[in-house]
Design a protein around this motif. Sequence first.
Motif, mmCIF file in Angstrom:
data_model
loop_
_atom_site.group_PDB
_atom_site.id
_atom_site.type_symbol
_atom_site.label_atom_id
_atom_site.label_comp_id
_atom_site.label_asym_id
_atom_site.label_seq_id
_atom_site.Cartn_x
_atom_site.Cartn_y
_atom_site.Cartn_z
ATOM 1 N N LEU A 142 0.779 -1.185 -0.074
ATOM 2 C CA LEU A 142 0.032 0.086 -0.002
ATOM 3 C C LEU A 142 1.087 1.175 0.019
ATOM 4 O O LEU A 142 0.519 2.308 -0.734
ATOM 5 N N GLU A 165 0.261 19.389 -14.887
ATOM 6 C CA GLU A 165 -0.264 20.319 -13.844
ATOM 7 C C GLU A 165 -1.778 19.958 -13.846
ATOM 8 O O GLU A 165 -2.370 19.626 -12.784
ATOM 9 N N ARG A 166 -2.167 20.011 -15.100
ATOM 10 C CA ARG A 166 -3.692 20.009 -14.926
ATOM 11 C C ARG A 166 -4.084 18.433 -14.740
ATOM 12 O O ARG A 166 -5.141 18.104 -14.049
ATOM 13 N N ALA A 167 -3.200 17.640 -15.218
ATOM 14 C CA ALA A 167 -3.637 16.122 -15.068
ATOM 15 C C ALA A 167 -3.663 16.031 -13.558
ATOM 16 O O ALA A 167 -4.451 15.215 -13.238
ATOM 17 N N LEU A 168 -2.861 16.551 -12.850
ATOM 18 C CA LEU A 168 -2.599 16.437 -11.332
ATOM 19 C C LEU A 168 -3.989 16.682 -10.688
ATOM 20 O O LEU A 168 -4.398 16.145 -9.578
ATOM 21 N N PHE A 169 -4.659 17.318 -11.119
ATOM 22 C CA PHE A 169 -6.406 17.746 -10.497
ATOM 23 C C PHE A 169 -6.926 16.203 -10.302
ATOM 24 O O PHE A 169 -7.738 16.103 -9.512
ATOM 25 N N LEU A 170 -6.777 15.496 -11.488
ATOM 26 C CA LEU A 170 -7.912 14.474 -11.569
ATOM 27 C C LEU A 170 -7.263 13.123 -11.246
ATOM 28 O O LEU A 170 -7.949 12.379 -10.757
ATOM 29 N N PRO A 210 -5.337 12.223 -8.195
ATOM 30 C CA PRO A 210 -5.885 11.490 -7.063
ATOM 31 C C PRO A 210 -7.227 10.750 -7.098
ATOM 32 O O PRO A 210 -7.227 9.777 -6.768
ATOM 33 N N ALA A 211 -7.915 11.387 -7.673
ATOM 34 C CA ALA A 211 -9.512 10.863 -7.928
ATOM 35 C C ALA A 211 -9.479 9.455 -8.659
ATOM 36 O O ALA A 211 -9.984 8.524 -8.311
ATOM 37 N N VAL A 212 -8.745 9.510 -9.606
ATOM 38 C CA VAL A 212 -8.563 8.468 -10.595
ATOM 39 C C VAL A 212 -7.934 7.340 -9.894
ATOM 40 O O VAL A 212 -8.246 6.115 -9.596
ATOM 41 N N PHE A 242 -7.243 6.806 -6.805
ATOM 42 C CA PHE A 242 -8.135 6.340 -5.567
ATOM 43 C C PHE A 242 -9.264 5.305 -6.018
ATOM 44 O O PHE A 242 -9.400 4.312 -5.515
ATOM 45 N N THR A 243 -9.904 5.721 -7.101
ATOM 46 C CA THR A 243 -10.918 4.940 -7.429
ATOM 47 C C THR A 243 -10.467 3.632 -7.889
ATOM 48 O O THR A 243 -10.986 2.624 -7.779
ATOM 49 N N MET A 253 -9.549 1.332 -4.953
ATOM 50 C CA MET A 253 -10.504 1.185 -3.988
ATOM 51 C C MET A 253 -11.947 0.452 -4.874
ATOM 52 O O MET A 253 -12.752 -0.019 -3.948
ATOM 53 N N VAL A 254 -11.994 0.720 -5.915
ATOM 54 C CA VAL A 254 -13.117 0.498 -6.775
ATOM 55 C C VAL A 254 -13.041 -0.762 -7.682
ATOM 56 O O VAL A 254 -13.266 -1.855 -7.724
ATOM 57 N N ILE A 255 -12.077 -0.319 -8.596
ATOM 58 C CA ILE A 255 -11.766 -1.235 -9.841
ATOM 59 C C ILE A 255 -11.067 -2.405 -9.614
ATOM 60 O O ILE A 255 -11.560 -3.514 -9.921
#
Lengths: 390, 308
Positions: free
Chosen positions: A78, A101-106, A108-110, A112-113, A116-118
């Motif tokens: 982990l 830098e822009r990709a950095l916004f998305l 963490p969510a991707v 994490f998902t 934790m999900v896929i």
Amino acid sequence: VAQETANRRNAISMDNSSPLAVGQRSRRASDPALVSRRNAGRWLIVLASLGFAAVVLAQALYASGTTTAGFANWRPVLYAYLLWAVALGAGLVMTRGERGERALFLLPAVLFTVAMVIFPTFFGIYIAFTDWNLSSFTGRQFNGLDNLRSMLQDAYYWNALRNMVYYVLAVLVQYAIAFGLALLLNAEIRARKFFRVVFLLPFMLSPVAVSWMIGKSIMEYRFGPAATLARHLGWDSPAFFASPWIARFSIMAMDAWVFIPFMMMLLLAGLQALSKEVLEATKVDGASAWQSFWHIVFPLMLPVSVTAVILRIIFELKLADIVINVTSGGPGGATDTVSSFIFREYRDRSNVGYGTMLAEFYLLIIIIFITVLLSLVGRWMRRYTATATR
Amino acid sequence: LATYASSPERAHAHAPTLRAKYALARLLIYGALLLWAFISLFPIYWTVTTSFKVAVDVTQGHLIPWVDFHPDWKGWRSLGLSPDTLFETSTVRDEFIKRFENSILMSVGASFLAIVIGSLAGYGLSRFEYKFGPWRNKDISFFFLSQLILPPVVLAMPFLVLYKELALLDTRVGLILVYTLMVLPIVIWIMRDQFSAIPRELEEAAFVDGLSIWGVFLRIVVPLALPGMTAAFILSVVLCWNEYFFAALLTSTDAKTLPVMVASQTGSQGINWWSMAALSTAAIAPLAIIGVFLERYIVKGLTAGAVK
């Protein structure tokens, strides 16, 4: 500086694949400092990925007993994943600059998902084809389609699925009540704020507490107030959880008590967003309240209604805690939901493999059901609005 | 009757009947409102009053304090929270406080994490054009939102096995991660909507002043989006506080939350009315307070994005 800010502004409002952005990138690519930074970034990502893969591999070998050196549990993997994620982010910024830098916004969510999900969902598909039982000491074994076969013969599971149909249909009744309440709150009344807060309260309460408050005490057979009231109204033996349909209705009523406020708030917001002119116009036309509702308000509210009902159906398909705590699925599985059934399958029999098969199959049904529902509703809405405007 | 209703002259001539009709409509509206208010409030009232009853009052169905029963601290005493036991040691109270702390820590922790991750994603999705293979912003947003349909049972058992391997079973961190996952789709949805409502001109002006993308986000956009963030945060706290399914499966002693404690009481000792009532009251009190004072934010969070 002006050039730079102009570029940035363009980059914000424009797609990256636009010719201007491409030109920018090639101009940057010729800068030696940038080239070395991009290479460093690329190396960082590659090395981090290799490192992460190495940790996973080493631990997998250790866990399978092939090697003797390894960690006591998978926790370090982990941490390795987190490190890899950070390296990936840094690498992206180094290789792609502002795009990174822009990709950095998305990112963490991707990430994490995915973690934790896929990953758990696919891991679940693997578990579903094993006879994994946490209480047995023999460990897990791949058992092919056995779980699927026993699922097809499991009358209780299909019974739970059939119950879900009833529970989902009950959403329409909840919708009707919620719409009525929203209309009441939208009427010219005093103390609107008070009623709004009071009506919202049930939604705030924990379903577990609600199961006790309503299911186990107010509906209690001997001296619950609801039972007393029912006796006064002439129902001699007000047992709310004894016969299948009455038990089902009782669960539906509790569920409705908790979730009607949710739909009500959505519908109320929709009503408040309606333009006042349209409503005034109907009054001037001399339309009766019922006519103006049925021909003006209801069609205008259709998009909000559809959103509310579909969201509510999605939540309804997860219904579990009230059933688990009040009836445990009884009497004879009459109130069982799929979730509560699988919950007991795990808790009473530790049957992880079989339970996961049931859950994954349920997910499949839900995905198909929701997809079909969305497309049907979409088509119906288009036709409805087409005829309404004609 | 049909002709009567359709002729306005006669309706004018019968102003008193019109007024009576109006009064009747008012009566019906307020009657319905009061009826539903009663339905919403009675279970809460019943629970709170039952926590002050002794056995006789429960079995005889007494309802109104001081009128048909005399309030007693019995329920609260069994929790160690009545005035006379408050300063004595009580194992039940220690247990309760531990669960309460767990619930607060987990719902606040998970909501905070979800707000951080979700705000970033929401901002990115509302401002930049992403391309991920054939996926555009719309598809990525839908991908996040589609996780709402994932029922907890599907993830529960893989999580059970994975958490066992990761030594995260029965830990607060483990449950915080699960709860973050649970509210993340909603938070992304709300935040994307909130950020879309903020005019881009402000950010463009800040770019001219030389701020970086991240500088603009942290110094300009976040302060403007704070009300929306608060709404998303409070809604998340409510959802996490009430969560039972994952908590029941993934915790046993250390990380048990309040709903699990409430549920386990009903199972083990039959029904101990007064103490269950006291426990339920304590479990719902924080949320009832949030509901009364922060209703605005909850409604804002619930309706963001759903109503256009």
